[in-house]
Design a protein around this motif. Sequence first.
Motif, PDB file in Angstrom:
ATOM      1  N   LYS A 425       0.653  -1.028   0.228  1.00 38.25           N
ATOM      2  CA  LYS A 425      -0.001  -0.074  -0.009  1.00 38.25           C
ATOM      3  C   LYS A 425       1.091   1.199   0.151  1.00 38.25           C
ATOM      4  CE  LYS A 425      -3.526  -2.202   3.103  1.00 38.25           C
ATOM      5  NZ  LYS A 425      -5.076  -1.702   3.719  1.00 38.25           N
ATOM      6  N   LEU A 426       1.807   1.441  -0.777  1.00 39.18           N
ATOM      7  CA  LEU A 426       2.682   2.324  -0.584  1.00 39.18           C
ATOM      8  C   LEU A 426       2.286   3.332  -2.060  1.00 39.18           C
ATOM      9  CD1 LEU A 426       5.654   0.953   0.274  1.00 39.18           C
ATOM     10  CD2 LEU A 426       5.077   1.893   1.656  1.00 39.18           C
ATOM     11  N   ASP A 427       2.670   4.376  -2.051  1.00 41.18           N
ATOM     12  CA  ASP A 427       1.644   5.411  -3.054  1.00 41.18           C
ATOM     13  C   ASP A 427       3.494   5.220  -4.203  1.00 41.18           C
ATOM     14  OD1 ASP A 427       0.182   6.077  -1.576  1.00 41.18           O
ATOM     15  OD2 ASP A 427       1.337   8.485  -1.391  1.00 41.18           O
ATOM     16  N   ILE A 428       3.097   5.279  -5.385  1.00 45.98           N
ATOM     17  CA  ILE A 428       3.835   4.884  -6.562  1.00 45.98           C
ATOM     18  C   ILE A 428       3.727   6.433  -7.166  1.00 45.98           C
ATOM     19  CG2 ILE A 428       3.620   4.261  -8.714  1.00 45.98           C
ATOM     20  CD1 ILE A 428       2.206   2.530  -7.760  1.00 45.98           C
ATOM     21  N   GLY A 429       4.881   8.025  -6.571  1.00 46.56           N
ATOM     22  CA  GLY A 429       4.839   9.250  -6.807  1.00 46.56           C
ATOM     23  C   GLY A 429       3.772   9.398  -6.234  1.00 46.56           C
ATOM     24  N   THR A 430       2.658  10.772  -6.927  1.00 49.00           N
ATOM     25  CA  THR A 430       1.462  11.172  -6.299  1.00 49.00           C
ATOM     26  C   THR A 430       0.348  10.053  -6.165  1.00 49.00           C
ATOM     27  OG1 THR A 430       0.812  12.348  -8.110  1.00 49.00           O
ATOM     28  CG2 THR A 430       2.614  13.059  -6.852  1.00 49.00           C
ATOM     29  N   LEU A 431       0.280   9.321  -6.437  1.00 50.52           N
ATOM     30  CA  LEU A 431      -0.907   8.232  -6.482  1.00 50.52           C
ATOM     31  C   LEU A 431      -0.763   7.278  -6.052  1.00 50.52           C
ATOM     32  CD1 LEU A 431      -1.494   7.629 -10.279  1.00 50.52           C
ATOM     33  CD2 LEU A 431      -2.232   8.966  -9.303  1.00 50.52           C
ATOM     34  N   ALA A 432      -1.890   7.035  -4.644  1.00 55.54           N
ATOM     35  CA  ALA A 432      -2.557   6.266  -3.858  1.00 55.54           C
ATOM     36  C   ALA A 432      -1.953   4.776  -4.295  1.00 55.54           C
ATOM     37  CB  ALA A 432      -3.507   6.356  -2.723  1.00 55.54           C
ATOM     38  N   TYR A 433      -1.219   3.592  -3.831  1.00 60.56           N
ATOM     39  CA  TYR A 433      -1.400   2.720  -4.316  1.00 60.56           C
ATOM     40  C   TYR A 433      -2.153   1.761  -5.123  1.00 60.56           C
ATOM     41  CZ  TYR A 433      -4.324   0.119  -1.168  1.00 60.56           C
ATOM     42  OH  TYR A 433      -5.263  -0.596  -0.583  1.00 60.56           O
ATOM     43  N   ASP A 434      -3.434   1.919  -4.988  1.00 56.00           N
ATOM     44  CA  ASP A 434      -4.549   1.177  -6.008  1.00 56.00           C
ATOM     45  C   ASP A 434      -5.613   2.470  -6.365  1.00 56.00           C
ATOM     46  OD1 ASP A 434      -5.535   3.169  -3.653  1.00 56.00           O
ATOM     47  OD2 ASP A 434      -6.887   1.864  -2.655  1.00 56.00           O
ATOM     48  N   ASN A 435      -4.284   3.436  -7.007  1.00 54.21           N
ATOM     49  CA  ASN A 435      -4.745   4.770  -8.242  1.00 54.21           C
ATOM     50  C   ASN A 435      -6.117   3.893  -9.084  1.00 54.21           C
ATOM     51  OD1 ASN A 435      -5.270   6.204  -9.980  1.00 54.21           O
ATOM     52  ND2 ASN A 435      -5.479   7.972  -8.333  1.00 54.21           N
ATOM     53  N   ASP A 436      -6.928   4.285  -9.682  1.00 60.13           N
ATOM     54  CA  ASP A 436      -7.373   3.611 -11.262  1.00 60.13           C
ATOM     55  C   ASP A 436      -6.367   4.151 -12.055  1.00 60.13           C
ATOM     56  OD1 ASP A 436      -9.944   2.843  -9.637  1.00 60.13           O
ATOM     57  OD2 ASP A 436     -10.928   5.383 -10.216  1.00 60.13           O
ATOM     58  N   LYS A 437      -5.706   5.116 -11.551  1.00 63.48           N
ATOM     59  CA  LYS A 437      -4.559   4.981 -13.276  1.00 63.48           C
ATOM     60  C   LYS A 437      -3.594   3.719 -13.105  1.00 63.48           C
ATOM     61  CE  LYS A 437      -5.246   9.577 -13.770  1.00 63.48           C
ATOM     62  NZ  LYS A 437      -4.603  11.152 -13.617  1.00 63.48           N
ATOM     63  N   LEU A 438      -2.820   2.712 -12.232  1.00 62.36           N
ATOM     64  CA  LEU A 438      -2.501   1.947 -12.068  1.00 62.36           C
ATOM     65  C   LEU A 438      -2.477   0.776 -11.606  1.00 62.36           C
ATOM     66  CD1 LEU A 438      -0.504   3.463  -8.754  1.00 62.36           C
ATOM     67  CD2 LEU A 438      -0.371   4.018 -10.636  1.00 62.36           C
ATOM     68  N   ILE A 439      -3.897   0.568 -13.253  1.00 62.68           N
ATOM     69  CA  ILE A 439      -3.965  -0.613 -13.552  1.00 62.68           C
ATOM     70  C   ILE A 439      -4.875  -0.527 -14.805  1.00 62.68           C
ATOM     71  CG2 ILE A 439      -4.711  -2.167 -12.086  1.00 62.68           C
ATOM     72  CD1 ILE A 439      -7.992  -1.092 -12.530  1.00 62.68           C
ATOM     73  N   LEU A 440      -4.190  -1.788 -16.091  1.00 64.85           N
ATOM     74  CA  LEU A 440      -4.899  -0.995 -17.271  1.00 64.85           C
ATOM     75  C   LEU A 440      -6.532  -1.586 -17.869  1.00 64.85           C
ATOM     76  CD1 LEU A 440      -2.679  -3.704 -18.949  1.00 64.85           C
ATOM     77  CD2 LEU A 440      -1.927  -1.329 -18.331  1.00 64.85           C
ATOM     78  N   PRO A 441      -7.077  -1.115 -18.921  1.00 66.32           N
ATOM     79  CA  PRO A 441      -8.399  -0.557 -19.242  1.00 66.32           C
ATOM     80  C   PRO A 441      -8.400  -2.066 -19.578  1.00 66.32           C
ATOM     81  CG  PRO A 441      -6.905   0.174 -21.210  1.00 66.32           C
ATOM     82  CD  PRO A 441      -5.977   0.111 -19.813  1.00 66.32           C
ATOM     83  N   ILE A 442      -9.597  -2.646 -19.336  1.00 73.69           N
ATOM     84  CA  ILE A 442     -10.428  -3.571 -19.858  1.00 73.69           C
ATOM     85  C   ILE A 442     -10.419  -3.366 -21.637  1.00 73.69           C
ATOM     86  CG2 ILE A 442     -12.137  -5.586 -20.002  1.00 73.69           C
ATOM     87  CD1 ILE A 442     -10.620  -5.346 -17.449  1.00 73.69           C
ATOM     88  N   PRO A 443      -9.658  -4.155 -22.194  1.00 71.29           N
ATOM     89  CA  PRO A 443      -9.632  -3.826 -23.774  1.00 71.29           C
ATOM     90  C   PRO A 443     -11.152  -3.940 -24.730  1.00 71.29           C
ATOM     91  CG  PRO A 443      -7.875  -5.431 -23.689  1.00 71.29           C
ATOM     92  CD  PRO A 443      -8.883  -5.243 -22.101  1.00 71.29           C
ATOM     93  N   GLU A 444     -11.310  -2.629 -24.847  1.00 70.12           N
ATOM     94  CA  GLU A 444     -12.300  -2.265 -25.940  1.00 70.12           C
ATOM     95  C   GLU A 444     -13.370  -3.338 -26.466  1.00 70.12           C
ATOM     96  OE1 GLU A 444     -16.722  -0.008 -25.937  1.00 70.12           O
ATOM     97  OE2 GLU A 444     -14.365  -0.455 -24.287  1.00 70.12           O
ATOM     98  N   ARG A 445     -12.379  -4.113 -27.719  1.00 70.25           N
ATOM     99  CA  ARG A 445     -12.224  -4.788 -28.441  1.00 70.25           C
ATOM    100  C   ARG A 445     -13.366  -6.222 -27.349  1.00 70.25           C
ATOM    101  NH1 ARG A 445      -7.325  -7.338 -32.045  1.00 70.25           N
ATOM    102  NH2 ARG A 445      -9.205  -8.455 -32.270  1.00 70.25           N
ATOM    103  N   GLU A 446     -12.837  -6.847 -26.138  1.00 74.74           N
ATOM    104  CA  GLU A 446     -13.227  -7.590 -25.760  1.00 74.74           C
ATOM    105  C   GLU A 446     -14.541  -7.083 -25.193  1.00 74.74           C
ATOM    106  OE1 GLU A 446     -11.489 -10.747 -24.987  1.00 74.74           O
ATOM    107  OE2 GLU A 446      -9.825  -9.491 -26.679  1.00 74.74           O
ATOM    108  N   ARG A 447     -15.116  -6.375 -25.001  1.00 77.59           N
ATOM    109  CA  ARG A 447     -16.230  -6.063 -24.613  1.00 77.59           C
ATOM    110  C   ARG A 447     -17.037  -5.797 -25.592  1.00 77.59           C
ATOM    111  NH1 ARG A 447     -17.048  -1.202 -21.688  1.00 77.59           N
ATOM    112  NH2 ARG A 447     -18.700  -1.805 -20.647  1.00 77.59           N
TER     113      ARG A 447
END
Length: 459
Positions: A425-447
């Motif tokens: 649970k350590l910050d990455i830069g200015t972002l919290a460890y669970d910030n939405d920007k730190l995970i990839l999007p579900i590919p639109e073609r799969e959706r």
Amino acid sequence: MKSVITKYKILIVVFLGLLSASCNKKLDVKPQDTISPDQIKTEADVTALLLGTYDDLQYYDGFGQNYQLISDLIANENDISFVGTYADYRRAANRTLDRTSTVAEGIWLNGYRAINKANIVLSKLDVVSADNKDAVSGEAKFIRAVFYYELSGFYGKPYSDGNLTTNLTVPLVLDAVVNTGEIDKAYVARATVQDMHTQIVKDLQDAIAGLPADNGTRANKYAAYAFLSRVYLAEGKYAEAATAANAVIASGVYSLTSSFAGAFNNASNSSEDIFGIQQSEQSNTGSSNFGIITMFDSNTNGDRGDVQVDANQPTIYEAGDDRGSFYYDGKSISGITGLYTYKYSTRYKVVPVVRLAEMYLTRGEANLRSGAQVGDATPLEDITTVRDRAKAPSLSAVTGDDFVTERYRELAFEGDKFWTKKRLKLDIGTLAYDNDKLILPIPERERDVNTKLTQNNGY
């Protein structure tokens, strides 16, 4: 809306890439991506398909590049700089990927291609001899677990975030899909973190039970123990993580190379490689293809040199530490000069995935955090084992923070920081460890083809 033709192509890529015709020589067991499922009639066929999953592990959307590179770009804190022209990699570095990202699509497609191969192998165990069935099953489950662990970390919130029964990862597909009539087996909703981790642990435990201690350069029971230690560490189950790491160390099968440099750029597995990606001239490591060597090696050596070491990164090492000078000056393919790591500086060499040094750091940290004593070394002795090899100064005492910093030093550019930051649970830069920007999007073609898939927040 996607056309019927486009939709069919997507299904072929994800699930039916095995269906093109191949010359099926029963006695010539070679890695296969192109064997048709209805041709899998013998143990040799099953083995060929199983070996084919290593192509996916080796591929640039696997451990051949992106598992390490994308992890490091997302978790970057003045560690590396992307100086290349590939827009999606630059977006990953800036944490601005979108739902049409080719990186997100590629990692997803490669992962599910391999998972389906493993599922097909498991569905064909009836043609495998009794003597080999446990090993074949164990190897397929190991590979499935590894891919699910990587995918769940890239596309879902970490285990440490809690909300295990509501946070989502990726679809958990355990049935083989061998033709378009069975595609509904793959059209499932995203699994919860709890369900995904439960399956990963079960697969790795089964792999440990079934795999031999010696399996050449392929996965063996100690590779399964090593990945299980990663999973338990991510779950904060420190006694279990220490026990799994200790199983590798206590086996006596592996030993640290005499020098830090000796752990890299080897033609075959080094003494400390528990699991490594075997590379060759056909393995996406040349300058005309993607590949971790292509990206991390300077253009002065004929590669792209798109990933440079940030000038601040070497300052994390203490005076005298060999790891602090494991760099060289070079330039990118576009002429940008900068610093490069020697870890990936020679083509057609083994890319380490799990090294013994990591097991010492895991056992030591896990013992320290649990307050228990698994194995015959104290936490201070474990971290000293790693530091002594690098000629780092001696420590008189050790803390949890020391182990974290040591992982950053020892495992730099190997993708570990992404996982370490999130589990603690350590910050990455200015972002919290669970910030939405730190995970990839579900590919639109799969959706587009699976309407049960929900998108991650922020995309």
